[in-house]
Enzyme design. Structure first.
Site, PDB file in Angstrom:
ATOM      1  N   TYR A  66       0.849  -1.199   0.000  1.00 50.74           N
ATOM      2  CA  TYR A  66       0.000   0.000   0.000  1.00 50.74           C
ATOM      3  C   TYR A  66       0.883   1.246   0.000  1.00 50.74           C
ATOM      4  O   TYR A  66       0.711   2.150  -0.828  1.00 50.74           O
ATOM      5  CB  TYR A  66      -0.926   0.015   1.216  1.00 50.74           C
ATOM      6  CG  TYR A  66      -1.547   1.369   1.462  1.00 50.74           C
ATOM      7  CD1 TYR A  66      -2.550   1.857   0.630  1.00 50.74           C
ATOM      8  CD2 TYR A  66      -1.105   2.184   2.510  1.00 50.74           C
ATOM      9  CE1 TYR A  66      -3.101   3.111   0.828  1.00 50.74           C
ATOM     10  CE2 TYR A  66      -1.659   3.440   2.722  1.00 50.74           C
ATOM     11  CZ  TYR A  66      -2.649   3.897   1.884  1.00 50.74           C
ATOM     12  OH  TYR A  66      -3.185   5.147   2.085  1.00 50.74           O
ATOM     13  N   LYS A  85     -15.220   1.158   6.990  1.00 54.01           N
ATOM     14  CA  LYS A  85     -13.837   0.714   6.830  1.00 54.01           C
ATOM     15  C   LYS A  85     -13.508  -0.539   7.644  1.00 54.01           C
ATOM     16  O   LYS A  85     -12.469  -1.163   7.438  1.00 54.01           O
ATOM     17  CB  LYS A  85     -12.872   1.844   7.202  1.00 54.01           C
ATOM     18  CG  LYS A  85     -12.869   2.987   6.201  1.00 54.01           C
ATOM     19  CD  LYS A  85     -12.042   4.171   6.677  1.00 54.01           C
ATOM     20  CE  LYS A  85     -10.568   3.864   6.755  1.00 54.01           C
ATOM     21  NZ  LYS A  85      -9.939   3.698   5.423  1.00 54.01           N
TER      22      LYS A  85
END
Length: 330
Positions: free
Chosen positions: A139, A177
């Site tokens: 990421y 999330k």
């Protein structure tokens, strides 16, 4: 003129849409992927002109289907730092972002995008310089690589490019999330469910709960985005954090005391909370060893030099507001 927000149903994107609405801006095209349909709730109280799935947006934008677009707030990305599918991450975070950038440059559209403090990895210096950037996961690498593209493009760009390296953002509209939601969100839910908050114990020389991060309210993140939107002459890559590192203990203690205040109970010190079992320390998980940032603190020099001079909320201020907001949603 039209505004576009990618990741519009997500955490930061939805807050930007709402903030634009509060300015009277409603000619907004919301772009997202609603495969996880529960994200729609983030846009229920927002006004938008149109919604597009991310798969059709890039081609239509490049074709000029939306006429003159003033700005794109590019918040859409996979932000799961534990994601191990590098091919998916690079396609979603790097290739897609390049396509949006290319069209913005071709059309003279302001491009404001989400970068990340994950770029710094285990560094102890957090300045926007290549020699301190060493991401620990794919990421962070996807964000790092795109920032390198931006650095090459900036000198010749004829329109604004502003990237923001978000530190640890918390606040409203992050419920979807799940495990990647903020520590404040998880502390709130854990305390309501179990009557206590669990934090990591000692690790890497840090005492229990004393690992520190630059925790920044989404309120401030939104304000910075809108400041640059209002100043299209300002470009660059900027840290977006408070400039203050605060321990996880501060988050947990504020969550506990705010919930106590809402229940008409007196505040307690951290030591009292630990003594009464309201905060509990658990062993640091093996899965995170070597992949965990124990300290982050944004260097705000570039941000302040660009003219942004508003104060940032402390953990005590921002988390207190957030917990009260969360309590009103239950």
């Amino acid at each position: 003129m039209t505004l576009i927000v990618t990741g519009a149903a997500g955490f930061i994107g939805a807050n930007i849409v709402k903030a634009l609405n509060e300015r009277g801006e409603t000619r907004i095209i919301a772009v997202d992927n609603l495969t996880r349909a529960d994200k729609f709730r983030n846009l229920v109280d927002c006004e938008i002109d149109d919604y597009l799935d991310k798969t059709e947006f890039v081609e239509r934008f490049a074709r000029g289907d939306f006429g003159k677009v003033r700005a794109v707030f590019h918040e859409g990305a996979c932000s799961d730092t534990m994601e191990t599918d590098g091919r998916y991450m690079m396609d979603n975070n790097f290739r897609y972002s390049r396509a949006v950038l290319d069209t913005c440059l071709a059309q003279g559209t302001q491009f404001l995008y989400a970068s990340s403090a994950a770029i710094y990895g285990g560094s102890t210096r957090f300045v926007e310089e290549r020699d301190v950037e060493a991401p620990l996961n794919v990421y962070g690498y996807s964000k790092f690589l795109f920032d390198q593209v931006i650095r090459r493009v900036l000198p010749s760009a004829k329109s604004q490019i502003a990237g923001f390296r978000y530190f640890n953002v918390y606040g409203p509209r992050e419920t979807h999330k799940g495990r990647m939601a903020s520590v404040a969100f998880h502390n709130f839910n854990q305390f309501r469910a179990e009557g206590k908050v669990k934090l990591f114990g000692e690790y890497n020389g840090y005492a229990p709960g004393e690992q520190t991060r630059d925790f920044v309210s989404v309120e401030d993140v939104t304000k910075v985005n809108l400041f640059f939107f209002d100043h299209p002459e300002k470009s660059g890559i900027f840290n977006l954090g408070t400039g203050r590192a605060q321990p996880f203990n501060d988050i947990a203690s504020t969550v506990v005391n705010t919930l106590r205040a809402l229940d008409n109970q007196a505040p307690l010190t951290l030591a009292q909370q630990v003594e009464q079992g309201l905060i509990e320390y658990v062993p640091f998980p093996d899965a995170l060893r070597g992949k965990y940032q124990c300290f982050t603190q944004a260097d705000q020099t570039k941000l302040r030099a660009a003219g942004y001079d508003a104060p940032f909320l402390t953990v005590q201020e921002g988390v207190d507001r957030y917990v009260r907001w969360l309590s009103g949603q239950v």
